[in-house]
Design an enzyme around this catalytic site. Structure first.
Site, PDB file in Angstrom:
ATOM      1  N   HIS A  90      12.477 -33.734 -11.314  1.00 40.77           N
ATOM      2  CA  HIS A  90      11.731 -34.279 -12.909  1.00 40.77           C
ATOM      3  C   HIS A  90      11.516 -35.881 -12.782  1.00 40.77           C
ATOM      4  O   HIS A  90      12.030 -35.889 -11.617  1.00 40.77           O
ATOM      5  CB  HIS A  90      13.420 -34.329 -13.681  1.00 40.77           C
ATOM      6  CG  HIS A  90      14.477 -34.900 -13.463  1.00 40.77           C
ATOM      7  ND1 HIS A  90      14.789 -35.690 -12.941  1.00 40.77           N
ATOM      8  CD2 HIS A  90      15.500 -34.353 -12.711  1.00 40.77           C
ATOM      9  CE1 HIS A  90      15.828 -35.858 -13.300  1.00 40.77           C
ATOM     10  NE2 HIS A  90      16.393 -34.997 -12.324  1.00 40.77           N
ATOM     11  N   ASP A 144      11.650 -38.413 -14.668  1.00 40.34           N
ATOM     12  CA  ASP A 144      12.399 -38.948 -15.739  1.00 40.34           C
ATOM     13  C   ASP A 144      13.595 -39.190 -14.855  1.00 40.34           C
ATOM     14  O   ASP A 144      14.716 -38.529 -14.246  1.00 40.34           O
ATOM     15  CB  ASP A 144      12.590 -38.516 -16.915  1.00 40.34           C
ATOM     16  CG  ASP A 144      13.375 -37.232 -17.263  1.00 40.34           C
ATOM     17  OD1 ASP A 144      13.208 -36.454 -16.582  1.00 40.34           O
ATOM     18  OD2 ASP A 144      14.217 -37.219 -18.137  1.00 40.34           O
ATOM     19  N   ASP A 175      18.487 -39.711  -8.358  1.00 40.55           N
ATOM     20  CA  ASP A 175      17.993 -37.987  -9.787  1.00 40.55           C
ATOM     21  C   ASP A 175      16.750 -38.819  -9.823  1.00 40.55           C
ATOM     22  O   ASP A 175      17.475 -39.622 -11.220  1.00 40.55           O
ATOM     23  CB  ASP A 175      19.550 -39.005  -9.728  1.00 40.55           C
ATOM     24  CG  ASP A 175      19.989 -37.098 -11.514  1.00 40.55           C
ATOM     25  OD1 ASP A 175      19.189 -36.300 -11.176  1.00 40.55           O
ATOM     26  OD2 ASP A 175      20.398 -37.464 -12.151  1.00 40.55           O
ATOM     27  N   GLU A 208      13.758 -33.674 -18.421  1.00 44.38           N
ATOM     28  CA  GLU A 208      14.821 -33.099 -17.656  1.00 44.38           C
ATOM     29  C   GLU A 208      16.277 -34.146 -17.688  1.00 44.38           C
ATOM     30  O   GLU A 208      17.902 -32.785 -18.876  1.00 44.38           O
ATOM     31  CB  GLU A 208      15.525 -33.147 -16.122  1.00 44.38           C
ATOM     32  CG  GLU A 208      15.805 -32.247 -15.547  1.00 44.38           C
ATOM     33  CD  GLU A 208      17.798 -32.928 -14.369  1.00 44.38           C
ATOM     34  OE1 GLU A 208      18.682 -32.120 -14.684  1.00 44.38           O
ATOM     35  OE2 GLU A 208      17.665 -33.935 -15.701  1.00 44.38           O
ATOM     36  N   GLU A 209      16.495 -35.159 -18.312  1.00 48.21           N
ATOM     37  CA  GLU A 209      17.516 -36.066 -18.479  1.00 48.21           C
ATOM     38  C   GLU A 209      18.567 -35.476 -20.318  1.00 48.21           C
ATOM     39  O   GLU A 209      19.242 -35.916 -20.481  1.00 48.21           O
ATOM     40  CB  GLU A 209      17.732 -37.243 -18.146  1.00 48.21           C
ATOM     41  CG  GLU A 209      17.667 -37.702 -16.791  1.00 48.21           C
ATOM     42  CD  GLU A 209      19.008 -37.569 -16.271  1.00 48.21           C
ATOM     43  OE1 GLU A 209      19.901 -36.202 -16.381  1.00 48.21           O
ATOM     44  OE2 GLU A 209      19.084 -37.465 -14.221  1.00 48.21           O
ATOM     45  N   GLU A 269      16.947 -31.307  -6.729  1.00 45.56           N
ATOM     46  CA  GLU A 269      17.927 -33.042  -7.569  1.00 45.56           C
ATOM     47  C   GLU A 269      19.314 -32.380  -6.507  1.00 45.56           C
ATOM     48  O   GLU A 269      18.943 -32.326  -4.885  1.00 45.56           O
ATOM     49  CB  GLU A 269      18.642 -31.671  -8.314  1.00 45.56           C
ATOM     50  CG  GLU A 269      17.993 -31.547  -9.233  1.00 45.56           C
ATOM     51  CD  GLU A 269      18.299 -32.064 -10.744  1.00 45.56           C
ATOM     52  OE1 GLU A 269      18.914 -33.491 -10.241  1.00 45.56           O
ATOM     53  OE2 GLU A 269      17.361 -32.206 -11.496  1.00 45.56           O
ATOM     54  N   HIS A 303      23.720 -41.708 -11.757  1.00 43.10           N
ATOM     55  CA  HIS A 303      24.256 -41.591 -13.327  1.00 43.10           C
ATOM     56  C   HIS A 303      25.068 -43.155 -12.842  1.00 43.10           C
ATOM     57  O   HIS A 303      25.854 -43.129 -13.989  1.00 43.10           O
ATOM     58  CB  HIS A 303      24.698 -40.018 -13.962  1.00 43.10           C
ATOM     59  CG  HIS A 303      23.680 -39.890 -14.476  1.00 43.10           C
ATOM     60  ND1 HIS A 303      24.021 -37.898 -15.091  1.00 43.10           N
ATOM     61  CD2 HIS A 303      22.556 -39.348 -14.333  1.00 43.10           C
ATOM     62  CE1 HIS A 303      22.494 -37.253 -15.861  1.00 43.10           C
ATOM     63  NE2 HIS A 303      21.764 -37.594 -14.661  1.00 43.10           N
TER      64      HIS A 303
END
EC number: 3.5.1.16
Length: 383
Positions: free
Chosen positions: A80, A82, A112, A144-145, A169, A355
Site C-alpha cells: 500500500h 498510504d 509501513d 489500506e490504513e 508489510e 504507526h
C-alpha cells in the site's frame, strides 16, 4: 533498461518525501496521486506496462498496476502507498525527510510500508523484464490504513490470476501465511428522555445497553469456547468493548447510548456468520424493546486469511529464508489478494515500528530483502 533509476537510497528518499496520509478525518486525509505518479514513472522506465486505477468512494485515491510478460500465472508483488497520520509533537525528526542515523533510516512510511517499493525497483533495475518467461505484476494500493478500499476494489475488478502473491508489510522477513480478520461495529440504543424524578415516564438507554452488554459478553464466551486455532498466540476469536457513551446529565433519563466494539475472527469464519451470531445474541433485547436497538458497521469488515501451508509459495519462501511461516493477530490486505491467488505477507522491518513516532527501517534488512525479491522473481517468473 539498465541503470535508468536513481540509486536505492534516493528512491527511498523520494517516496518518504511524498506525503500520502490516509485518515478518516477529511482534514488529515491526502491523495496518493503524487506517489502513484512517481512509481508509475519508475516502473515505466523499467519496461513495465503501467495502469493507474481511480478507486471509487475515496478522496482522489488511486491504485497502480505495473505488469510485464504474457500468459497465465506469474508473481504479484504488492503493497500500500498510504501511511497513517503522525503526531508532530512526538516525532524528533521531520517525518517526510529520510534521515540516516545509527544504522537506521527514519521517516514516515519507511517501515509501513512505502519503502517496500524501493526494494522492488532496486532488485529489478538490472533485470530485462521483457525476457521473463511468466508475468510479473507490481500492485500499489490506496487507503489500506483506513478502509482498504484500494485492495478491495482491485480484487473485485481484476481478471488477473497470478500463481502467487507477496505483500511487503513489515514482518521482519518472517513469512506470514495467516491472520485474523476484523469487524468493528456500533451498537446504538435509543431510549426516551425525561426527568430523573420519575424514571417510569422514560426509557433509560443506559439500562438497555447494560442488558445488551450482558448478552454480548455471553457471545464473547461462546466464541472463545467454540472456535480454536492453536497456531495463534491468542487461539480464539476475540471480542472487545472499546468505547461507550450515553446520557448528558445525572438528573435526566438517558435517551441515547452508543457502544463501539470489535471482533477479530479466525481464518475460515465468515463475516455473515459472525454478524448473524451478534444479531442472535442481541435478539432478546431487540424483542423486548422493539425498534430501540440497532447494529451498524463502523468500518468495512476484513475477513480472516490463510494461505495453504502446503502451497508451493510457502515451500519456496521457507526454503529461501530457512524459516517456517507464522500466523499473526493483526490485519493486512491479504484476504483480498488471497481471492486471486495464494498469498504470503513478507517484508522488511518490524511491525513494532508501524504507526510509531520516529518510524524507521534497520539497514540490516536492505541486503536480504533485495536478495529475497530477486530470488522469488527468478523462481516464479523465469521457470
Amino acid at each position: 533498461m539498465k541503470n535508468v533509476l536513481p540509486p536505492f537510497i534516493e528512491i527511498y528518499r523520494a517516496l518518504i518525501a511524498t506525503p500520502s496520509i490516509s485518515a478518516t478525518e477529511e482534514s488529515l486525509d491526502q491523495s496518493n496521486a503524487s506517489l502513484i505518479t512517481l512509481l508509475a514513472g519508475w516502473f515505466s522506465d523499467l519496461g513495465f506496462n503501467v495502469e493507474v486505477q481511480p478507486v471509487p468512494g475515496t478522496r482522489n485515491k488511486f491504485n497502480m498496476l505495473a505488469s510485464t510478460g504474457h500468459g497465465a500465472g506469474g508473481l504479484l508483488l504488492t503493497g500500500h502507498t498510504d501511511t497513517v497520520p503522525f503526531d508532530d509533537g512526538r516525532w524528533t525528526r521531520d517525518p517526510f525527510t529520510l534521515t540516516e542515523h545509527d544504522n537506521k533510516l527514519y521517516g514516515l512510511g519507511t517501515a509501513d510500508m512505502k519503502g517496500f517499493f524501493a526494494f522492488i525497483l532496486d532488485a529489478l533495475r538490472d533485470v530485462d523484464v521483457t525476457k521473463l518467461k511468466k508475468p510479473l505484476y507490481i500492485l500499489a494500493t490506496a487507503d489500506e490504513e483506513t478502509s482498504m478500499a484500494g485492495a478491495r476494489y482491485f480484487s473485485e475488478t481484476t481478471a488477473l490470476r497470478p500463481d502467487c502473491a507477496i505483500i511487503g508489510e513489515p514482518t521482519s522477513l518472517q513469512p506470514i501465511r495467516a491472520h485474523k480478520g476484523h469487524i468493528s461495529n456500533v451498537v446504538r440504543v435509543l431510549g426516551q428522555s425525561g426527568h430523573s424524578s420519575d424514571p417510569a415516564r422514560g426509557v433509560n438507554a443506559i439500562e438497555l445497553m447494560h442488558d445488551a452488554i450482558g448478552h454480548i459478553m455471553q457471545l464473547r464466551d461462546s466464541l472463545k469456547a467454540r472456535y480454536h486455532y492453536e497456531a495463534f498466540t491468542v487461539p480464539y476469536p476475540t471480542l472487545n468493548l472499546g468505547h461507550i457513551h450515553g446520557g448528558d446529565a445525572s438528573n435526566r433519563i438517558c435517551a441515547c447510548c452508543e457502544l463501539h466494539m470489535d471482533i477479530r475472527p479466525l481464518p475460515g469464519m465468515t463475516l455473515n456468520d459472525l454478524n448473524g451470531l451478534l444479531n442472535d445474541a442481541l435478539a432478546p433485547v431487540s424483542e423486548r424493546w422493539p425498534g430501540r436497538l440497532t447494529v451498524a458497521e463502523l468500518h468495512p469488515p476484513i475477513p480472516g486469511y490463510e494461505c495453504p501451508p502446503d502451497h508451493q509459495l510457502v515451500e519456496v519462501v521457507e526454503k529461501l529464508l530457512g524459516t517456517k511461516t507464522d500466523v499473526v493477530n493483526y490485519c493486512t490486505e491479504a484476504p483480498f489478494m488471497q481471492t486471486l491467488c495464494p498469498t504470503l505477507v513478507l517484508g522488511p522491518c518490524s511491525i513494532n515500528q508501524a504507526h510509531q513516532p520516529d518510524e524507521y527501517l534497520e539497514t540490516r534488512f536492505i541486503k536480504p530483502t533485495r536478495e529475497l525479491i530477486t530470488q522469488v522473481v527468478h523462481h516464479f517468473c523465469w521457470h
